[in-house]
Structure formats: structure tokens, C-alpha cells
Design a protein around this motif. Structure first.
Motif, PDB file in Angstrom:
ATOM      1  N   SER A   9       0.833  -1.122  -0.186  1.00  0.00           N
ATOM      2  CA  SER A   9      -0.033  -0.036   0.126  1.00  0.00           C
ATOM      3  C   SER A   9       0.648   1.152  -0.020  1.00  0.00           C
ATOM      4  O   SER A   9       0.333   2.340  -0.408  1.00  0.00           O
ATOM      5  N   ILE A  10       2.117   1.193   0.673  1.00  0.00           N
ATOM      6  CA  ILE A  10       3.147   2.249   0.747  1.00  0.00           C
ATOM      7  C   ILE A  10       4.007   2.059  -0.430  1.00  0.00           C
ATOM      8  O   ILE A  10       4.965   1.293  -0.160  1.00  0.00           O
ATOM      9  N   PRO A  11       4.323   2.955  -1.455  1.00  0.00           N
ATOM     10  CA  PRO A  11       5.327   2.680  -2.536  1.00  0.00           C
ATOM     11  C   PRO A  11       6.542   3.037  -1.984  1.00  0.00           C
ATOM     12  O   PRO A  11       6.469   3.825  -1.492  1.00  0.00           O
ATOM     13  N   PHE A  12       7.658   2.152  -2.653  1.00  0.00           N
ATOM     14  CA  PHE A  12       9.158   2.681  -2.391  1.00  0.00           C
ATOM     15  C   PHE A  12       9.904   2.226  -3.525  1.00  0.00           C
ATOM     16  O   PHE A  12       9.494   1.288  -4.318  1.00  0.00           O
ATOM     17  N   GLU A  13      10.932   2.844  -3.891  1.00  0.00           N
ATOM     18  CA  GLU A  13      11.754   2.526  -4.869  1.00  0.00           C
ATOM     19  C   GLU A  13      12.967   1.429  -4.362  1.00  0.00           C
ATOM     20  O   GLU A  13      13.669   1.429  -3.551  1.00  0.00           O
ATOM     21  N   ILE A  14      12.598   0.176  -4.730  1.00  0.00           N
ATOM     22  CA  ILE A  14      13.166  -1.226  -4.509  1.00  0.00           C
ATOM     23  C   ILE A  14      14.817  -1.178  -4.761  1.00  0.00           C
ATOM     24  O   ILE A  14      15.426  -1.822  -3.917  1.00  0.00           O
ATOM     25  N   LYS A  15      15.193  -0.655  -5.508  1.00  0.00           N
ATOM     26  CA  LYS A  15      16.518  -0.392  -5.877  1.00  0.00           C
ATOM     27  C   LYS A  15      17.352   0.271  -4.792  1.00  0.00           C
ATOM     28  O   LYS A  15      18.625   0.180  -4.837  1.00  0.00           O
ATOM     29  N   ASN A  16      16.718   0.878  -3.950  1.00  0.00           N
ATOM     30  CA  ASN A  16      17.404   1.511  -3.062  1.00  0.00           C
ATOM     31  C   ASN A  16      17.481   0.886  -1.598  1.00  0.00           C
ATOM     32  O   ASN A  16      18.087   1.331  -0.710  1.00  0.00           O
ATOM     33  N   VAL A  17      17.022  -0.543  -1.801  1.00  0.00           N
ATOM     34  CA  VAL A  17      17.358  -1.287  -0.715  1.00  0.00           C
ATOM     35  C   VAL A  17      17.865  -2.682  -1.088  1.00  0.00           C
ATOM     36  O   VAL A  17      17.800  -3.082  -2.173  1.00  0.00           O
ATOM     37  N   ASP A  18      18.669  -3.227  -0.109  1.00  0.00           N
ATOM     38  CA  ASP A  18      19.262  -4.503  -0.480  1.00  0.00           C
ATOM     39  C   ASP A  18      18.476  -5.627  -0.217  1.00  0.00           C
ATOM     40  O   ASP A  18      18.380  -6.779  -0.776  1.00  0.00           O
ATOM     41  N   THR A  19      17.547  -5.438   1.184  1.00  0.00           N
ATOM     42  CA  THR A  19      16.570  -6.435   1.513  1.00  0.00           C
ATOM     43  C   THR A  19      15.375  -5.941   2.007  1.00  0.00           C
ATOM     44  O   THR A  19      15.440  -5.019   2.543  1.00  0.00           O
ATOM     45  N   PHE A  20      14.309  -6.511   1.672  1.00  0.00           N
ATOM     46  CA  PHE A  20      13.138  -5.882   2.506  1.00  0.00           C
ATOM     47  C   PHE A  20      12.140  -7.292   2.743  1.00  0.00           C
ATOM     48  O   PHE A  20      12.335  -8.456   2.008  1.00  0.00           O
ATOM     49  N   TYR A  21      11.201  -7.241   3.707  1.00  0.00           N
ATOM     50  CA  TYR A  21      10.602  -8.355   3.966  1.00  0.00           C
ATOM     51  C   TYR A  21       9.203  -8.007   4.581  1.00  0.00           C
ATOM     52  O   TYR A  21       8.926  -6.807   5.277  1.00  0.00           O
ATOM     53  N   PHE A  22       8.178  -8.593   4.841  1.00  0.00           N
ATOM     54  CA  PHE A  22       7.120  -8.669   5.401  1.00  0.00           C
ATOM     55  C   PHE A  22       6.375 -10.106   5.775  1.00  0.00           C
ATOM     56  O   PHE A  22       6.822 -11.107   5.291  1.00  0.00           O
ATOM     57  N   SER A  23       5.442  -9.996   6.712  1.00  0.00           N
ATOM     58  CA  SER A  23       4.654 -11.106   6.798  1.00  0.00           C
ATOM     59  C   SER A  23       3.051 -10.838   6.351  1.00  0.00           C
ATOM     60  O   SER A  23       2.800  -9.531   5.996  1.00  0.00           O
TER      61      SER A  23
END
Length: 357
Positions: free
Chosen positions: A170-184
């Protein structure tokens, strides 16, 4: 009697298509298939592909399944940190990640920031990992995309880990700026709890191999290398949450049909309705005054009386909102996830506006 509607910040209301997917899973005997079967491999591959499409991932990023986002904290510590990390903390969950590093004797630093955006103007000595949170569920604070871009610019030699548990998609961000992201999956994806999704890039894999070459322990059956190697074969190290993977595959497919832009736009619209309601209620006020960092998916408000008076009145109308995190008896939390329709949010806010407690 009408069904209860859960506006709790996780677990929350199931996504509106989940009931039908559960029925189909039972008809197809999905809950009985072997995790080494061809049927599971196809299911795994389809779910991974849907996640890649949802986030527009390039070939540098990979996906693994765990039991929860909490587990991913530990896997990040085991696999991606040797000695140092910086944790930007704006609530209880981001603080827990920091606390876990201390249990591993990591030389981690904590920088707390509540009613203002993250401040990256710190003495920096190439810490191995920078931990930031897209959306802090306990306090209702979000990290704007420009602050994620700024973090990438500041910490060029560090891995950046982004906690997306109650924020994505629901909240967008530019993935290229992070090395890892995660969620449940029990928040924005509207699914039963018990499944974590860990997305990581090649730099994370390289870091893990660096630790292995230094004779550091990176875990056992859920080491990043093990997860990654088996993932290439559409497999998992252990018997996974097959049911959760099946539901996630189908709900993401539903979201793709709806359109991620539509989901984001609806989130923003519903967020404004909730904000207006809180602002204009004589007994409720926003915890986060700064609109630039106020969450669009988890609204946290102070109450001038014990919040259970309001919570109980809403329960009587089959509307379930969350209490303040921990032992805070003078706060409420209202989830605004994709499963919450505009009509349901409008109904909830209308009733809250007319309710004195």
C-alpha cells in the motif's frame, strides 16, 4: 447478525477473496500435497512469479519464505551482519530488531526518531547493515520514499534492510534503494498469520558467503544460502506453510488484477477519511502530528478516556479496532489495509464521529 469487520493492525480482516480461495484449496487437496511434489513446485514457482510481478523485481533480487517477519530479523542478523549495524527506531517493532542484535553481541547502534523524519546526519563508519522501517505498526510512523533514497545515498557501502510488514504493497518505495526487504502476510495482504516473505539481492548473498569464509555461523536449515539454493529448485529446506503460499499466490493475483496503482490510490483516499475523523473528534487526537511521516495504513490516536470505552462501543456494532500497542490504555489503532473497502472505512468513521465515550 452481521459479520464482524476487523480493522485491527494484524492479524486483520481477511482479504475479501480469501474465503473462496480456502474452499478451492480444500477441493484441490492443497493441504495434503507433499512439499517435494511436482504440484508444490508449480505452486511455489507461481507464487514467486507473482511476487516478482507485484514488486517489479529484476534478476538481482530473490525470494524466500520463512515463518514470520520476526524470523527474518534473526536470519538477517545471522547471515548479513558480522559486527556492526545501525537501527533507526521509531517504535516497539523497530526496537525489537535492535534488541535481537544485542542478543547476538552485535556492535549495533540505535537512533530513535519519533515525531520527525529519520536523521541520517550521524558519524558513520561503514556499518555493515542499516535497518529502517517503512511503516512502524506500534506508533503509526511511515518512512517517506525520499528518506529511503537519502539513506541509499548516505550509506553507499552498507546493506540496507527495510521492514515492510504493515506497509507493502500500500505504501510505495523504490526497491533499487534497498538490499533486502521483508513482510509477513497477516497485515496488508489480509491472510492468516504464519508466513514471512524475505526478498534479498545478490549483495546479500555475497555478504553471507563472506561470513562463511570467515568461519562465522550463518544458521542451519534456514541459512540464506540454503534458502536460496533450494529456492532455485522451487523447494524449501523444510515442510513450509503450503496453505499460506497457496493463499498468497492467489491474493497477489487478485491484487494484480485490481492494479497496484488503484490499491495505493484507495489507501490514500481512505487514509484522509480516517485522518479527518480523528482530527475532528473531541475525544481523539493523532499520536503523530507530523503528516509527512504519519502512516497511511495504521492510524494511531490518543483518547482522553480509556480507549476500551470506545473499543467496546464499536464491538457492539461488530466493528473491531485495535487498542494501543502494549499496555497503552489511552490509544487506539485503526488498520487501513487493501481488504478494507472505502465503504467500510466510511461506515467506521461515520460511527466513530457520532460516538461519545
Amino acid at each position: 447478525m452481521s459479520k464482524k469487520i476487523y480493522f485491527t493492525p494484524g492479524p486483520s480482516q481477511l482479504y475479501f477473496t480469501v474465503e473462496e480461495h480456502i474452499k478451492n484449496a480444500l477441493k484441490k487437496n492443497i493441504l495434503s500435497i507433499s512439499h517435494r511434489s511436482k504440484t508444490f513446485k508449480i505452486l511455489y514457482e507461481e507464487c514467486i512469479e507473482n511476487i516478482k510481478i507485484l514488486f517489479n523485481l529484476n534478476k538481482n533480487y530473490h525470494i524466500a519464505f520463512t515463518s514470520s517477519a520476526n524470523e527474518i530479523w534473526e536470519r538477517i542478523i545471522q547471515n548479513l551482519i558480522v559486527k556492526t549495524s545501525i537501527h533507526y527506531v521509531n517504535g516497539s517493532f523497530s526496537k525489537k530488531f535492535y534488541d535481537y542484535t544485542k542478543m547476538y553481541n552485535i556492535n549495533s547502534k540505535i537512533i530513535e526518531s519519533f515525531n520527525k523524519p529519520y536523521n541520517y546526519n550521524i558519524e558513520y563508519s561503514n556499518e555493515e547493515l542499516i535497518a529502517i522501517t517503512l511503516n512502524e505498526t506500534s506508533t503509526g510512523i511511515s518512512c517517506p520514499n525520499d528518506k529511503i533514497i537519502e539513506a541509499r545515498s548516505k550509506f553507499k557501502n552498507s546493506l540496507i534492510a527495510l521492514d515492510c510488514v504493515s506497509g507493502t504493497p500500500s505504501i510505495p518505495f523504490e526497491i533499487k534503494n534497498v538490499d533486502t526487504f521483508y513482510f509477513s502476510v497477516q497485515k496488508c495482504f489480509g491472510l492468516p498469520s504464519g508466513l514471512g516473505v524475505w526478498i534479498y539481492n545478490n549483495e546479500c548473498i555475497d555478504r553471507c558467503f563472506d561470513k562463511i569464509n570467515k568461519k562465522e555461523i550463518v544458521g542451519s536449515y534456514h541459512s540464506l544460502i540454503k534458502l536460496n539454493e533450494l529456492g532455485k529448485k522451487n523447494q524449501t529446506p523444510e515442510t513450509p506453510n503450503v496453505f499460506g503460499i497457496y493463499l498468497l499466490k492467489n491474493v497477489i493475483n487478485d491484487m494484480l488484477k485490481k492494479g497496484i496503482v488503484n490499491i495505493i490510490n484507495e489507501t490514500n483516499y481512505k487514509s484522509k477519511i480516517i485522518d479527518f475523523t480523528i482530527k475532528n473528534h473531541p475525544q481523539i487526537s493523532h499520536l503523530i502530528k507530523n503528516e509527512a511521516i504519519r502512516s497511511k495504513t495504521v492510524k494511531v490516536a490518543n483518547t482522553n478516556k480509556k480507549s476500551n470505552y470506545l473499543i467496546d462501543k464499536l464491538i457492539n456494532q461488530n466493528l473491531i479496532i485495535g487498542k494501543g500497542y502494549g499496555n497503552n490504555d489511552y490509544q487506539i489503532r485503526i488498520a487501513n489495509f487493501p481488504t478494507h473497502s472505502k465503504e467500510n472505512i466510511e461506515m467506521l468513521c461515520d460511527i466513530i464521529s457520532r460516538t461519545e465515550f
